[in-house]
Design an enzyme around this catalytic site. Structure first.
Site, mmCIF file in Angstrom:
data_model
loop_
_atom_site.group_PDB
_atom_site.id
_atom_site.type_symbol
_atom_site.label_atom_id
_atom_site.label_comp_id
_atom_site.label_asym_id
_atom_site.label_seq_id
_atom_site.Cartn_x
_atom_site.Cartn_y
_atom_site.Cartn_z
ATOM 1 N N ASP A 78 0.821 -1.213 0.000
ATOM 2 C CA ASP A 78 0.000 0.000 0.000
ATOM 3 C C ASP A 78 0.854 1.260 0.000
ATOM 4 O O ASP A 78 0.488 2.273 -0.598
ATOM 5 C CB ASP A 78 -0.928 0.004 1.218
ATOM 6 C CG ASP A 78 -2.147 -0.878 1.006
ATOM 7 O OD1 ASP A 78 -2.073 -1.782 0.167
ATOM 8 O OD2 ASP A 78 -3.158 -0.663 1.687
ATOM 9 N N CYS A 119 1.421 -8.118 4.894
ATOM 10 C CA CYS A 119 0.920 -6.759 4.742
ATOM 11 C C CYS A 119 -0.562 -6.699 4.356
ATOM 12 O O CYS A 119 -1.077 -7.575 3.672
ATOM 13 C CB CYS A 119 1.753 -6.022 3.693
ATOM 14 S SG CYS A 119 3.470 -5.767 4.211
ATOM 15 N N LYS A 121 -3.812 -6.210 2.653
ATOM 16 C CA LYS A 121 -4.908 -7.024 2.119
ATOM 17 C C LYS A 121 -4.595 -8.510 2.099
ATOM 18 O O LYS A 121 -5.488 -9.346 1.983
ATOM 19 C CB LYS A 121 -5.280 -6.597 0.682
ATOM 20 C CG LYS A 121 -5.568 -5.121 0.505
ATOM 21 C CD LYS A 121 -6.449 -4.584 1.560
ATOM 22 C CE LYS A 121 -6.053 -3.222 2.071
ATOM 23 N NZ LYS A 121 -4.683 -2.835 2.075
ATOM 24 N N CYS A 192 5.198 -2.328 8.174
ATOM 25 C CA CYS A 192 5.484 -1.013 8.756
ATOM 26 C C CYS A 192 5.158 -0.995 10.248
ATOM 27 O O CYS A 192 4.150 -1.535 10.686
ATOM 28 C CB CYS A 192 4.719 0.067 8.001
ATOM 29 S SG CYS A 192 5.264 0.223 6.292
ATOM 30 N N GLU A 443 -6.747 4.380 -0.345
ATOM 31 C CA GLU A 443 -6.399 4.985 0.942
ATOM 32 C C GLU A 443 -5.945 6.417 0.723
ATOM 33 O O GLU A 443 -5.327 6.736 -0.282
ATOM 34 C CB GLU A 443 -5.280 4.188 1.619
ATOM 35 C CG GLU A 443 -5.726 2.834 2.103
ATOM 36 C CD GLU A 443 -4.639 2.074 2.825
ATOM 37 O OE1 GLU A 443 -4.969 1.084 3.498
ATOM 38 O OE2 GLU A 443 -3.461 2.466 2.724
ATOM 39 N N SER A 469 -5.192 4.694 5.367
ATOM 40 C CA SER A 469 -4.145 3.813 5.868
ATOM 41 C C SER A 469 -4.270 3.723 7.378
ATOM 42 O O SER A 469 -4.736 4.651 8.040
ATOM 43 C CB SER A 469 -2.772 4.387 5.502
ATOM 44 O OG SER A 469 -1.757 3.794 6.275
#
Length: 554
Positions: A78, A119, A121, A192, A443, A469
């Site tokens: 993303d 991550c 999805k 992240c 997002e 996000s």
């Protein structure tokens, strides 16, 4: 074994021949065949190391007497897709992942599955597949990225870079300072490092009962992550032996536990979208009102980034998700008799688990707030609901009234924001970015981060039929339903209309009379994109509204 239909008996000699061509021995073919569903790729930092995780999982399967058979899924980052057309291709991959796993597992009659997501999805897409297939399954993620460097007295993460762009555009920091943040905020592999969507979903896998302790919090680079992967590989063999399947675990109790932990952790608003989709696959009734019901009585115990300065490594050191679950259980907030992939109940798993650092994971007696991290707002602007990460909203923005600044795309909005066209008190409205209207429900991290980086996050709200996000902070309200392309009220808002946000009372409204709204509907032509091609064209025609989880159910 389920795989016997593919490999057993003289009539299956051709299938065994093909397996032998792939290098499998007679002894390996006789054992349970375990699919290792790996989302490794060399593009996404959360996934570049997943070959190591897969190797550890396979070692665990082999040690426990199974035959691992690895295959891959796609995985979109993303962060890389953010702010351009690529973001339209993020959410849509959730359904592609679920469908592709179904195809592989069914076609090859696998006996069990170990899912390796990390991550955004990818996690919910795989959980949806697990529910749909309902064969023994366990999850082990790649783990979160570390946060190792500070800027301006605050440990950094990806969101720091997005906000630094806004600060640079505003003249608050220099190009050299922006370069420093760019080079140091993301130090290595892993999802992240804040309580963004990826880590939210990996933590909620523990709460759902489909992953082992530490799945959501052990850093990607720690040896404990490898050991966890081996343990998952061994545990799938026990699940196959006992025939414990996903739908034995993911039921209404598990869903309520996940929502409760969600509220306590302060998870991403996207968790509402994904839990709704998972509930659909698991045949569980789900309604957005459940979020407010559970949020109203569940205290918020964690303020990880973006809500606060802590990161996933801090939550791991404080005892991880199980510590938070232990605090919730002690106060009677969890359904502790729910079954999990350990073969034990929640109560047995979290026995003795309490927070080791009450600055990171607070107690129920002294929470950050008495209500949960998410809130669903209803009203004349969102009859079917909209979502806000309440725990990441400044106190002074919990209630706000201001004039609308309306944009029909993210690009239009970000241009005006960077040019300084948004003033204190404004309510930025970005529409035609919903599941069908976008399509893909992009997002809006770039505009929200720009607003925060310019120091306006305590004075400006943003509302969209798109989404945010997990890194977003501030009065950012997304998933507005019905979306603009379906004729939701957001389609008829005009510049200067006064919008009132009242998060404590779960309300969002626009000051337009019924007569004026009817007049606008009669004279407004909805903006339906007619130049779509490929998968987005199919998706836009089939996808449901955000309040239903943006699912494809035909």
């Amino acid at each position: 074994m389920k795989s016997d239909i593919m490999k057993k008996g003289p009539e299956r000699a051709p299938q065994r021949s093909l397996l032998k061509a792939a290098g499998y021995s007679d002894n390996e073919i006789k054992k349970p065949l375990i699919g290792i569903v790996n989302s490794f790729n060399e593009i996404v930092p959360g996934h570049v190391h997943l070959q190591r995780i897969s190797r550890a999982v396979k070692d665990g399967v082999l040690a426990a007497g199974g035959t691992p058979m690895e295959f891959n899924t796609i995985g979109v980052c993303d962060g890389l897709a953010m702010g351009h057309e690529g973001m339209k291709y993020s959410l849509v991959t959730r359904e592609i992942i679920a469908d592709s796993v179904e195809c592989m597992a069914k076609a090859h009659a696998l006996d069990g599955l170990v899912f390796i997501p990390n991550c955004d999805k990818i996690v919910p897409g795989m959980v949806m597949a697990a529910c749909r297939l309902n064969i023994p399954a366990i999850f082990v993620s790649g783990g979160p990225m570390l946060s190792t460097c500070e800027f301006g007295g605050r440990a950094m993460d990806l969101n720091s870079v997005f906000e630094a762009v806004g600060a640079y555009k505003n003249g608050t920091i220099s190009e050299e300072e922006l370069s420093f943040v760019e080079g140091n905020a993301c130090p290595g592999c892993g999802s992240c490092s804040g309580m963004f969507t990826a880590n939210s979903m990996n933590c909620l896998c523990e709460a759902l009962g489909i992953a082992l302790k530490g799945n959501g919090t052990i850093p990607a680079v720690h040896g404990a992550r490898q050991r966890l992967a081996k343990a998952a590989g061994e545990q799938i063999m026990r699940l196959v032996e006992k025939d414990i399947k996903p739908l034995d675990i993911i039921n209404e109790k598990a869903l309520r536990n996940a929502l409760t932990v969600d509220m306590a952790l302060g998870c991403s608003t996207n968790s509402a979208l994904h839990l709704a989709a998972i509930a659909h696959e698991a045949h569980i009734d789900f309604d957005l009102h459940m979020i407010n019901e559970i949020s109203e009585k569940t205290p918020n115990l964690c303020h990880l980034a973006p809500a606060g300065h802590h990161h996933m490594q801090d939550l791991e050191a404080a005892g991880g998700v199980y510590a938070v679950m232990g605090e919730l259980s002690f106060a009677g907030y969890l359904e502790t008799d729910a079954l999990t992939v350990t073969g034990k109940t929640v109560a047995e798993n979290i026995k003795g688990c309490r927070s080791k650092n009450t600055d990171v994971a607070k107690t129920v007696a002294e929470p950050y707030s008495k209500t949960g991290g998410l809130a669903v707002l209803y009203g004349s602007l969102a009859p079917n609901g909209s979502i806000v990460k309440r725990s990441a909203v400044a106190q002074e923005m919990l209630t706000h009234t201001g004039p609308a600044k309306v944009f029909d795309s993210e690009e239009e909005a970000i241009k005006v924001i960077y040019e300084g066209g948004i003033k204190p008190g404004d309510v930025v409205v970005i529409r035609y970015e919903g599941p069908a209207g976008g399509p893909g429900m992009r997002e809006m991290l770039s505009p929200t981060s720009a607003i925060a980086g310019m120091g306006l996050d305590k004075e400006v709200a943003l509302i969209t039929d798109g989404r945010f996000s997990g890194a977003t902070r501030g009065a950012a309200i997304g998933h507005t339903s019905p979306e603009a392309v379906d004729g939701g009220p957001i389609a008829y808002v005009r510049n200067g209309d006064m919008i009132t946000i009242d998060i404590p009372n779960y309300s969002i409204s626009v000051d337009i009379s019924d007569e004026e709204m009817a007049k606008r509907k009669a004279e407004t032509t909805l903006k339906v994109k007619t130049n779509l091609t490929g998968y987005l064209k199919k998706y836009s025609k089939m996808v449901s509204s955000a309040d239903k989880g943006a699912i494809i159910d035909i």
